[in-house]
Design a protein around this motif. Structure first.
Motif, mmCIF file in Angstrom:
data_model
loop_
_atom_site.group_PDB
_atom_site.id
_atom_site.type_symbol
_atom_site.label_atom_id
_atom_site.label_comp_id
_atom_site.label_asym_id
_atom_site.label_seq_id
_atom_site.Cartn_x
_atom_site.Cartn_y
_atom_site.Cartn_z
ATOM 1 N N PRO A 186 3.603 9.893 -10.936
ATOM 2 C CA PRO A 186 2.770 8.997 -10.115
ATOM 3 C C PRO A 186 3.436 8.733 -8.775
ATOM 4 O O PRO A 186 4.669 8.678 -8.676
ATOM 5 C CB PRO A 186 2.674 7.730 -10.970
ATOM 6 N N LEU A 187 2.590 8.535 -7.758
ATOM 7 C CA LEU A 187 3.102 8.393 -6.394
ATOM 8 C C LEU A 187 4.107 7.248 -6.261
ATOM 9 O O LEU A 187 5.087 7.341 -5.519
ATOM 10 C CB LEU A 187 1.912 8.164 -5.450
ATOM 11 N N SER A 188 3.849 6.170 -6.983
ATOM 12 C CA SER A 188 4.721 4.996 -6.841
ATOM 13 C C SER A 188 6.138 5.248 -7.340
ATOM 14 O O SER A 188 7.063 4.520 -6.970
ATOM 15 C CB SER A 188 4.123 3.815 -7.609
ATOM 16 N N VAL A 189 6.323 6.263 -8.182
ATOM 17 C CA VAL A 189 7.648 6.491 -8.789
ATOM 18 C C VAL A 189 8.679 6.918 -7.748
ATOM 19 O O VAL A 189 9.689 6.240 -7.551
ATOM 20 C CB VAL A 189 7.539 7.494 -9.950
ATOM 21 N N PRO A 190 8.474 8.043 -7.031
ATOM 22 C CA PRO A 190 9.513 8.393 -6.043
ATOM 23 C C PRO A 190 9.506 7.490 -4.827
ATOM 24 O O PRO A 190 10.561 7.236 -4.231
ATOM 25 C CB PRO A 190 9.154 9.840 -5.668
ATOM 26 N N LEU A 191 8.313 6.972 -4.446
ATOM 27 C CA LEU A 191 8.238 6.212 -3.191
ATOM 28 C C LEU A 191 9.066 4.930 -3.242
ATOM 29 O O LEU A 191 9.613 4.501 -2.228
ATOM 30 C CB LEU A 191 6.788 5.873 -2.852
#
Length: 427
Positions: free
Chosen positions: A12-17
């Motif tokens: 999910p995008l929120s993980v690395p960001l």
């Protein structure tokens, strides 16, 4: 030797960001420390201020970027799916952030409690990362230099962390002061093993993909990764057995590996298909020039016993951290973040904006020039401590500009996703 990429495995995008957006805050803190205590930072690499600054950049900024990149790269490039990435990131990210703050505070005089908190928090984060990344990398069917390099880097991270925890316990009196002699091994495993092997493993993949160069020769990628791994293990064993020249041999070996990697990368960049020199290429060129420059200086330091009275190791440290690793990370963040934002947009809407609109080339070049000025100021500050104030201001501005540029990319992503036509689903 390009690896097969499985973008459907992306987290999910929120993980690395969350990791990428936290990293600039540590650059801001490091810049502030330089402004306030720059004279003490450059007095010796062993002053509390120098150690705090070093760990704000390594454990604070660099580790945030590298762990965030692991969450993104392992499933996509290595087929190594991490266990419940949302849950894992929710555990690792706050522990890593608070642990980095506690560690810097401990060096700056916050007391034994800060070191204990840092050990507990960073230990929790790194054990979780090591266990989940190792499980994914062990079970992946993918092969190749990138996968083997990632495996070696994760092992090096565990060794570097264990040595770091022993040093922290020695600093607050739990272990005997003799344990502080492990500092050289800790630096070697952290920078040469973990950061160096991870940089190389990612470079085998991203340099040809993002900079449009030919691939690294397969024999070179295998030889460098295996050589560094063998060097770290053998050098450490010899050091622990009491061989007096082990530290020098380890330092010279790592210097030669850094010089070889820099020379190979610069040679490939001269043969790139795209002749326009964009910001990412300039960041990489600065990084490789720094690694090439530090190699003879490190060898000179070891062979001549630092004839400069303490300045030479600090100079090597500036070239390695600010000139080398931070340059690469800034360049890659400006490729990876717009790319993963665009990738997620492409799944949601029919006409996502071009990646160049997420962070414009002009803003990236502005950041490169700011970062270049900061590295130059840091190099001057090795000999003229007053320049540390300028270096601190530039480092803080660099962190602020990185946060603003990444925030701007996220703003474009959210605006595009809010008002655009949904993408057609296959089938």
């Amino acid at each position: 030797m390009a690896a097969e990429l499985s973008f459907e495995q992306a987290p999910p995008l929120s993980v690395p960001l969350r990791f990428f957006f936290t990293a600039p805050l540590f650059a801001l803190a490091a810049g502030l420390l330089l402004v306030l205590r720059g004279d003490a930072v450059f007095a010796s690499r062993w002053t509390p201020e120098a150690l705090a600054l070093t760990h704000l950049l390594t454990v604070g900024m660099m580790l945030q970027v590298m762990v965030g990149a692991l969450f993104q790269v392992l499933p996509v490039a290595a087929g190594a799916n991490l266990w419940r990435p949302r849950v894992l990131a929710a555990l690792v990210h706050p522990a890593l952030t608070l642990g980095g703050i506690a560690l810097a505070a401990g060096f700056l005089g916050a007391g034994a409690l800060a070191f204990h908190a840092a050990i507990a928090l960073l230990g929790t984060a790194l054990v979780a990362v090591f266990a989940c990344a190792s499980a994914g990398l062990w079970h992946t069917p993918a092969l190749g230099p990138t996968v083997w390099g990632l495996r070696a880097a994760v092992v090096a991270l565990a060794v570097a962390a264990a040595l770091g925890f022993a040093l922290a316990l020695a600093r607050n009196g739990v272990l005997e002061p003799a344990w502080l002699a492990l500092s050289a091994l800790h630096q070697g495993w952290a920078l040469g093993g973990w950061a160096g092997l991870l940089l190389a493993a990612v470079a085998w993949l991203v340099v040809p993909m993002f900079l449009l160069t030919p691939s690294y020769p397969a024999w070179f990628a295998r030889a460098l990764s295996i050589g560094v791994a063998v060097l770290m293990v053998a050098g450490s064993a010899l050091w622990l057995s009491g061989w007096q020249s082990a530290e020098a041999a380890l330092a010279i070996g790592l210097a030669l590996a850094a010089a070889a990697f820099a020379a190979a990368t610069l040679a490939l960049q001269r043969r790139r298909r795209r002749k326009v020199a964009d910001a990412c290429l300039r960041f990489w060129q600065l990084a490789m020039a720094s690694l090439a420059a530090l190699a003879p200086l490190l060898a000179w330091d070891v062979a001549a016993g630092d004839p400069t009275g303490g300045a030479l190791p600090v100079l090597v440290g500036v070239l390695a951290l600010a000139g080398g690793f931070l340059s690469v990370m800034l360049g890659m963040l400006y490729k990876i973040v717009p790319f993963i934002l665009w990738l997620h947009l492409r799944r949601r809407i029919s006409r996502p904006p071009a990646m160049t609109r997420l962070v414009t080339e002009g803003r990236q070049l502005l950041h490169f020039r700011l970062h270049l000025a900061g590295v130059a100021a840091l190099l001057v500050a090795v000999w003229l401590p007053l320049a540390a104030i300028a270096a601190g201001v530039l480092l803080a501005l660099s962190g602020g500009l990185l946060a603003a540029n990444l925030g701007g990319a996220l703003k474009v992503y959210l605006a595009a996703g809010a008002g655009a036509e949904p993408a057609r689903q296959p089938g």
